[in-house]
Motif scaffolding. Structure first.
Motif, PDB file in Angstrom:
ATOM      1  N   ILE A  33     -57.379  56.139  40.119  1.00 29.39           N
ATOM      2  CA  ILE A  33     -58.386  56.695  39.220  1.00 29.39           C
ATOM      3  C   ILE A  33     -59.768  56.132  39.521  1.00 29.39           C
ATOM      4  N   ALA A  34     -59.816  54.901  39.987  1.00 29.48           N
ATOM      5  CA  ALA A  34     -61.107  54.284  40.310  1.00 29.48           C
ATOM      6  C   ALA A  34     -61.822  55.047  41.415  1.00 29.48           C
ATOM      7  N   PRO A  62     -66.464  59.818  32.985  1.00 28.65           N
ATOM      8  CA  PRO A  62     -66.583  61.066  32.212  1.00 28.65           C
ATOM      9  C   PRO A  62     -65.197  61.672  32.038  1.00 28.65           C
ATOM     10  N   VAL A  63     -64.909  62.162  30.857  1.00 26.98           N
ATOM     11  CA  VAL A  63     -63.619  62.791  30.569  1.00 26.98           C
ATOM     12  C   VAL A  63     -63.885  64.241  30.188  1.00 26.98           C
ATOM     13  N   VAL A  64     -63.252  65.161  30.899  1.00 26.78           N
ATOM     14  CA  VAL A  64     -63.493  66.584  30.679  1.00 26.78           C
ATOM     15  C   VAL A  64     -62.166  67.322  30.513  1.00 26.78           C
ATOM     16  N   SER A  65     -62.235  68.466  29.882  1.00 23.00           N
ATOM     17  CA  SER A  65     -61.052  69.311  29.735  1.00 23.00           C
ATOM     18  C   SER A  65     -60.751  69.989  31.063  1.00 23.00           C
ATOM     19  N   ILE A 114     -59.681  64.332  34.118  1.00 20.17           N
ATOM     20  CA  ILE A 114     -59.277  65.556  33.414  1.00 20.17           C
ATOM     21  C   ILE A 114     -58.258  65.161  32.357  1.00 20.17           C
ATOM     22  N   SER A 115     -58.562  65.489  31.113  1.00 19.67           N
ATOM     23  CA  SER A 115     -57.655  65.183  30.012  1.00 19.67           C
ATOM     24  C   SER A 115     -57.208  66.481  29.353  1.00 19.67           C
ATOM     25  N   THR A 137     -56.264  63.508  37.094  1.00 22.95           N
ATOM     26  CA  THR A 137     -55.571  63.949  35.885  1.00 22.95           C
ATOM     27  C   THR A 137     -54.770  62.784  35.317  1.00 22.95           C
ATOM     28  N   THR A 138     -54.981  62.500  34.051  1.00 19.00           N
ATOM     29  CA  THR A 138     -54.215  61.437  33.403  1.00 19.00           C
ATOM     30  C   THR A 138     -54.182  61.675  31.908  1.00 19.00           C
ATOM     31  N   ALA A 139     -53.084  61.316  31.285  1.00 22.32           N
ATOM     32  CA  ALA A 139     -52.924  61.523  29.843  1.00 22.32           C
ATOM     33  C   ALA A 139     -53.217  60.251  29.058  1.00 22.32           C
TER      34      ALA A 139
END
Length: 248
Positions: A130-131, A93-96, A137-138, A83-85
């Motif tokens: 994060i790596a 990949p960035v997902v909700s 998750i955004s 999770t990161t903003a």
């Protein structure tokens, strides 16, 4: 012991305040999650402040796994979300949160182990953390104020897990001990009102009477009535008739 319910592990990476750890445990338990892992909590472990804030979810804290590194905390997992903003310059990949927990449910159902990383309160996860994740998750927050409290982020993600893994009633009515009225009960109510209103000369002129009765019956069919409602409506009409009779 943790429950037998298949679920993701929530990993709090270098959390700084015991109160936030306790609030996170409470948020997790609200939605049936009890796999908490801690990575190098700043103030050591166990933490009395976390217990005080957990408000009934202390078991999660007692059973929480404590690790020295993020790599160690997710070592048994085949898929990891972070999770990161903020954009971190990493191709991921960035997902909700909603999609992330749908994916988590699918993977766990297939026998995989899944973890979700949550960063420390002040700066969030570092690139090294994060790596190690497979996806980010955004949360679609206000871009001018994107920072979420640790427990808030845990709560939001846990809620989406619950939605993805359980049947949710999105709309329901509390009957408070009553039962829905049956078709015959509604029919008898309609007949009662038609008869009394007919006697009172309500259906006038005669050329419109049949249409008025259909409109009235349609009204009853649109109303979600319980048996108690039907009994009360019968009683209202009976009392009005008695009142009219006394008035005569």
């Amino acid at each position: 012991m943790p429950s037998d319910t298949p679920q993701p592990a929530f990993v709090l990476v270098r959390p700084q305040m015991g109160e936030n750890i306790g609030a996170a445990s409470r948020a997790m338990w609200n939605f049936g999650l009890d796999r908490m892992r801690l990575v190098a909590p700043r103030d050591g472990w166990p933490n009395p402040s976390a217990v005080a804030m957990s408000s009934g979810a202390g078991r999660l804290l007692e059973e929480a796994q404590v690790h020295d590194t993020t790599a160690e905390a997710v070592g048994d997992c085949s898929y990891v979300f972070a999770t990161t903003a903020r954009s971190r310059g990493l191709t991921k990949p960035v997902v909700s949160p909603e999609r992330a927990m749908e994916m988590a449910a699918e993977k766990i159902a297939a026998g995989e182990r899944v973890a979700v990383l949550f960063g420390p309160e002040r700066a969030g996860l570092e690139n090294d953390d994060i790596a190690r994740a497979n996806a980010i998750i955004s949360v679609p927050v206000n871009p001018e104020f994107a920072s979420l409290n640790l427990a808030q982020c845990v709560l939001l993600t846990a809620y989406e897990w619950r939605r993805a893994s359980s049947r949710i009633d999105h709309d329901r009515i509390e009957l408070a001990g009553a039962d829905w009225a049956t078709g015959i009960e509604i029919e008898k109510l309609a007949e009662h009102y038609e008869d009394r209103l007919d006697e009172a000369g309500f259906f006038f002129p005669e050329t419109k009477a049949e249409g008025m009765k259909i409109v009235l019956r349609n009204l009853w069919s649109r109303m979600p009535l319980t048996r108690s409602d039907v009994q009360m409506l019968h009683g209202i009409m009976r009392q009005m008739v008695r009142w009219k009779t006394r008035g005569d």
